[in-house]
Design a protein around this motif. Structure first.
Motif, PDB file in Angstrom:
ATOM      1  N   TRP A   1      -3.606   7.359  -2.543  1.00  0.00           N
ATOM      2  CA  TRP A   1      -3.588   6.062  -1.872  1.00  0.00           C
ATOM      3  C   TRP A   1      -3.661   5.010  -2.976  1.00  0.00           C
ATOM      4  CZ3 TRP A   1      -2.753   7.753   2.826  1.00  0.00           C
ATOM      5  CH2 TRP A   1      -3.439   8.867   3.310  1.00  0.00           C
ATOM      6  N   LEU A   2      -2.867   3.946  -2.874  1.00  0.00           N
ATOM      7  CA  LEU A   2      -2.956   2.894  -3.884  1.00  0.00           C
ATOM      8  C   LEU A   2      -2.444   1.576  -3.330  1.00  0.00           C
ATOM      9  CD1 LEU A   2       0.077   2.065  -5.140  1.00  0.00           C
ATOM     10  CD2 LEU A   2      -0.192   4.219  -6.338  1.00  0.00           C
ATOM     11  N   PHE A   3      -2.837   0.499  -3.997  1.00  0.00           N
ATOM     12  CA  PHE A   3      -2.263  -0.825  -3.778  1.00  0.00           C
ATOM     13  C   PHE A   3      -1.579  -1.260  -5.066  1.00  0.00           C
ATOM     14  CE2 PHE A   3      -5.367  -0.967  -0.342  1.00  0.00           C
ATOM     15  CZ  PHE A   3      -4.633  -1.569   0.670  1.00  0.00           C
ATOM     16  N   VAL A   4      -0.405  -1.837  -4.926  1.00  0.00           N
ATOM     17  CA  VAL A   4       0.290  -2.399  -6.069  1.00  0.00           C
ATOM     18  C   VAL A   4      -0.300  -3.779  -6.369  1.00  0.00           C
ATOM     19  CG1 VAL A   4       2.523  -3.202  -6.950  1.00  0.00           C
ATOM     20  CG2 VAL A   4       2.406  -1.170  -5.485  1.00  0.00           C
TER      21      VAL A   4
ATOM     22  N   TYR B   1      12.432  -2.642 -15.305  1.00  0.00           N
ATOM     23  CA  TYR B   1      11.076  -2.739 -15.876  1.00  0.00           C
ATOM     24  C   TYR B   1      10.093  -3.347 -14.870  1.00  0.00           C
ATOM     25  CZ  TYR B   1       7.331  -4.345 -19.036  1.00  0.00           C
ATOM     26  OH  TYR B   1       6.131  -4.585 -19.644  1.00  0.00           O
ATOM     27  N   ASN B   2       8.926  -2.726 -14.791  1.00  0.00           N
ATOM     28  CA  ASN B   2       7.845  -3.181 -13.904  1.00  0.00           C
ATOM     29  C   ASN B   2       8.281  -3.197 -12.440  1.00  0.00           C
ATOM     30  OD1 ASN B   2       5.201  -3.999 -13.369  1.00  0.00           O
ATOM     31  ND2 ASN B   2       5.684  -6.172 -13.546  1.00  0.00           N
ATOM     32  N   GLN B   3       9.099  -2.222 -12.058  1.00  0.00           N
ATOM     33  CA  GLN B   3       9.492  -2.076 -10.663  1.00  0.00           C
ATOM     34  C   GLN B   3       9.268  -0.637 -10.209  1.00  0.00           C
ATOM     35  OE1 GLN B   3      13.230  -4.074  -9.281  1.00  0.00           O
ATOM     36  NE2 GLN B   3      13.514  -4.508 -11.450  1.00  0.00           N
ATOM     37  N   ILE B   4       8.955  -0.476  -8.921  1.00  0.00           N
ATOM     38  CA  ILE B   4       8.878   0.842  -8.293  1.00  0.00           C
ATOM     39  C   ILE B   4      10.147   1.007  -7.477  1.00  0.00           C
ATOM     40  CG2 ILE B   4       7.588   2.292  -6.685  1.00  0.00           C
ATOM     41  CD1 ILE B   4       5.088   0.662  -7.447  1.00  0.00           C
ATOM     42  N   ILE B   5      10.924   2.034  -7.796  1.00  0.00           N
ATOM     43  CA  ILE B   5      12.246   2.177  -7.191  1.00  0.00           C
ATOM     44  C   ILE B   5      12.426   3.577  -6.609  1.00  0.00           C
ATOM     45  CG2 ILE B   5      13.304   0.438  -8.670  1.00  0.00           C
ATOM     46  CD1 ILE B   5      14.386   2.686 -10.400  1.00  0.00           C
ATOM     47  N   ASP B   6      13.250   3.669  -5.581  1.00  0.00           N
ATOM     48  CA  ASP B   6      13.652   4.962  -5.038  1.00  0.00           C
ATOM     49  C   ASP B   6      14.942   5.356  -5.745  1.00  0.00           C
ATOM     50  OD1 ASP B   6      14.352   7.208  -3.627  1.00  0.00           O
ATOM     51  OD2 ASP B   6      13.965   6.338  -1.655  1.00  0.00           O
ATOM     52  N   THR B   7      14.828   6.310  -6.645  1.00  0.00           N
ATOM     53  CA  THR B   7      15.979   6.685  -7.471  1.00  0.00           C
ATOM     54  C   THR B   7      17.093   7.344  -6.660  1.00  0.00           C
ATOM     55  OG1 THR B   7      14.928   8.801  -8.034  1.00  0.00           O
ATOM     56  CG2 THR B   7      14.526   6.938  -9.502  1.00  0.00           C
TER      57      THR B   7
ATOM     58  N   CYS C   1       0.877  -1.170   0.000  1.00  0.00           N
ATOM     59  CA  CYS C   1       0.000   0.000   0.000  1.00  0.00           C
ATOM     60  C   CYS C   1       0.917   1.224   0.000  1.00  0.00           C
ATOM     61  CB  CYS C   1      -0.874  -0.011   1.251  1.00  0.00           C
ATOM     62  SG  CYS C   1      -2.001   1.395   1.395  1.00  0.00           S
ATOM     63  N   MET C   2       0.594   2.222  -0.828  1.00  0.00           N
ATOM     64  CA  MET C   2       1.432   3.412  -0.933  1.00  0.00           C
ATOM     65  C   MET C   2       0.573   4.666  -0.854  1.00  0.00           C
ATOM     66  SD  MET C   2       4.031   2.240  -4.033  1.00  0.00           S
ATOM     67  CE  MET C   2       5.145   3.606  -3.695  1.00  0.00           C
ATOM     68  N   GLY C   3       1.186   5.785  -0.456  1.00  0.00           N
ATOM     69  CA  GLY C   3       0.425   7.021  -0.382  1.00  0.00           C
ATOM     70  C   GLY C   3       1.307   8.239  -0.215  1.00  0.00           C
ATOM     71  N   TYR C   4       0.727   9.402  -0.492  1.00  0.00           N
ATOM     72  CA  TYR C   4       1.469  10.659  -0.400  1.00  0.00           C
ATOM     73  C   TYR C   4       1.760  11.053   1.049  1.00  0.00           C
ATOM     74  CZ  TYR C   4      -0.241  11.391  -5.246  1.00  0.00           C
ATOM     75  OH  TYR C   4      -0.540  11.283  -6.571  1.00  0.00           O
ATOM     76  N   ALA C   5       0.891  10.675   1.972  1.00  0.00           N
ATOM     77  CA  ALA C   5       1.055  11.055   3.374  1.00  0.00           C
ATOM     78  C   ALA C   5       2.125  10.198   4.044  1.00  0.00           C
ATOM     79  CB  ALA C   5      -0.274  10.904   4.117  1.00  0.00           C
ATOM     80  N   PRO C   6       2.793  10.720   5.084  1.00  0.00           N
ATOM     81  CA  PRO C   6       3.799   9.925   5.799  1.00  0.00           C
ATOM     82  C   PRO C   6       3.219   8.646   6.402  1.00  0.00           C
ATOM     83  CG  PRO C   6       4.020  12.247   6.348  1.00  0.00           C
ATOM     84  CD  PRO C   6       2.755  12.120   5.563  1.00  0.00           C
ATOM     85  N   ALA C   7       1.913   8.672   6.715  1.00  0.00           N
ATOM     86  CA  ALA C   7       1.244   7.496   7.277  1.00  0.00           C
ATOM     87  C   ALA C   7      -0.226   7.551   6.880  1.00  0.00           C
ATOM     88  CB  ALA C   7       1.379   7.467   8.790  1.00  0.00           C
ATOM     89  N   PRO C   8      -0.902   6.412   6.810  1.00  0.00           N
ATOM     90  CA  PRO C   8      -2.331   6.431   6.510  1.00  0.00           C
ATOM     91  C   PRO C   8      -3.115   7.074   7.649  1.00  0.00           C
ATOM     92  CG  PRO C   8      -1.600   4.206   7.042  1.00  0.00           C
ATOM     93  CD  PRO C   8      -0.373   5.051   6.964  1.00  0.00           C
ATOM     94  N   PRO C   9      -4.357   7.490   7.409  1.00  0.00           N
ATOM     95  CA  PRO C   9      -5.137   8.191   8.435  1.00  0.00           C
ATOM     96  C   PRO C   9      -5.673   7.277   9.533  1.00  0.00           C
ATOM     97  CG  PRO C   9      -6.429   7.946   6.442  1.00  0.00           C
ATOM     98  CD  PRO C   9      -5.055   7.450   6.116  1.00  0.00           C
ATOM     99  N   PHE C  10      -5.373   6.006   9.462  1.00  0.00           N
ATOM    100  CA  PHE C  10      -5.835   5.033  10.462  1.00  0.00           C
ATOM    101  C   PHE C  10      -4.869   3.857  10.429  1.00  0.00           C
ATOM    102  CE2 PHE C  10      -8.367   4.984   6.563  1.00  0.00           C
ATOM    103  CZ  PHE C  10      -7.893   3.824   5.980  1.00  0.00           C
TER     104      PHE C  10
ATOM    105  N   TYR D   1       2.804  -0.157   4.585  1.00  0.00           N
ATOM    106  CA  TYR D   1       2.543   1.130   3.961  1.00  0.00           C
ATOM    107  C   TYR D   1       3.865   1.792   3.588  1.00  0.00           C
ATOM    108  CZ  TYR D   1       0.912   5.940   3.285  1.00  0.00           C
ATOM    109  OH  TYR D   1       0.649   7.180   2.758  1.00  0.00           O
ATOM    110  N   VAL D   2       3.932   2.295   2.349  1.00  0.00           N
ATOM    111  CA  VAL D   2       5.133   2.970   1.855  1.00  0.00           C
ATOM    112  C   VAL D   2       4.798   4.425   1.573  1.00  0.00           C
ATOM    113  CG1 VAL D   2       6.864   3.053   0.022  1.00  0.00           C
ATOM    114  CG2 VAL D   2       6.026   0.836   0.847  1.00  0.00           C
TER     115      VAL D   2
END
Length: 242
Positions: free
Chosen positions: A164-167, A134-140, A101-110, A116-117
């Motif tokens: 908010w999203l799920f991979v 390819y097909n990876q989410i990376i911290d550049t 699970c990923m999101g813009y906020a430092p932590a989810p609201p609950f 969570y990333v």
């Protein structure tokens, strides 16, 4: 020769009907569309105890601009119907495990029962089939100088789509040209298709985040109604009233 042909036919039939569900799966996100080209779908959430029970149902979602196509996941390969390819605008049909699970906020609201990333500006999704990423989410920020790719997605967008999203673990072997960066995320609107993901309103996305529990090995099951009716019993999937 006749015996060999009969044996091959039996093998193919068994491969197509073998149950791909992990026995440990206790949650299913079920998404059904009217047909392969439909951009709208309905989502149903199921828990399993002694049997499948519906937590929520009939949640509106939007799909790829070209509808659905069989992707690469936990289901058998070479099933009848269109197949997903890179850039074709189809959301993947089939059965898939759920990643972070990923999101813009430092932590989810609950509090959630999922990893969570926090999506930093340096985090990119690579959709270049020629790239080693390819097909990876990376911290550049952690990559050496000189690493390049021809195309990518910025995961921290200027809009709320990836708030908010799920991979979705589609094409886990990262086979080039077979499709990349598939998510469950917030939609642009109820009449707006996606590039190949499954999208919904933010309220329903937050409810999905509350409900999903990684310890219950949740799966995304997504396909047209006709295909679901064909494979449901053999694959031991939930029965749903449509």
């Amino acid at each position: 020769m006749k015996l060999m042909l009969c044996s091959l036919l039996t093998f193919c039939l068994c491969a197509a009907t073998a149950a791909p569900l992990d026995p440990g799966c206790r949650q299913v996100i079920l998404v059904l569309s009217r047909d392969w080209s439909e951009i709208h779908g309905r989502m149903f959430l199921f828990d399993k105890g002694s049997h499948w029970t519906e937590y929520r149902g009939d949640i509106p979602v939007t799909l790829g601009r070209s509808g659905l196509g069989w992707g690469l996941g936990l289901h058998p390969a070479n099933l009848p119907g269109p197949e997903k390819r890179e850039g074709d605008g189809r959301a993947p049909a089939g059965i898939f495990s759920i990643g972070d699970c990923m999101g813009y906020a430092p932590a989810p609201p609950f509090q959630t029962a999922y990893k969570y990333v926090h999506t930093l500006p340096s985090i990119l999704g690579i959709d270049d089939p020629e790239s080693q990423y390819y097909n990876q989410i990376i911290d550049t920020a952690g990559l050496p100088q000189g690493v390049t790719w021809k195309s990518f997605e910025t995961m921290r967008r200027d809009d709320i789509l990836y708030k908010w999203l799920f991979v979705v673990n589609h094409n886990p072997l990262r086979i080039p040209q077979m499709g990349s960066l598939i998510f469950i995320h917030i939609w642009r609107g109820s009449d707006k298709s996606t590039s190949g993901c499954t999208a919904m309103c933010e309220y329903d996305m937050l409810d999905l985040m509350r409900w999903l529990d990684r310890s219950r090995s949740p799966l995304l099951v997504q396909m047209p109604v006709e295909a679901y009716q064909k494979y449901r019993k053999a694959w031991k999937l939930p029965d749903v009233k449509l």
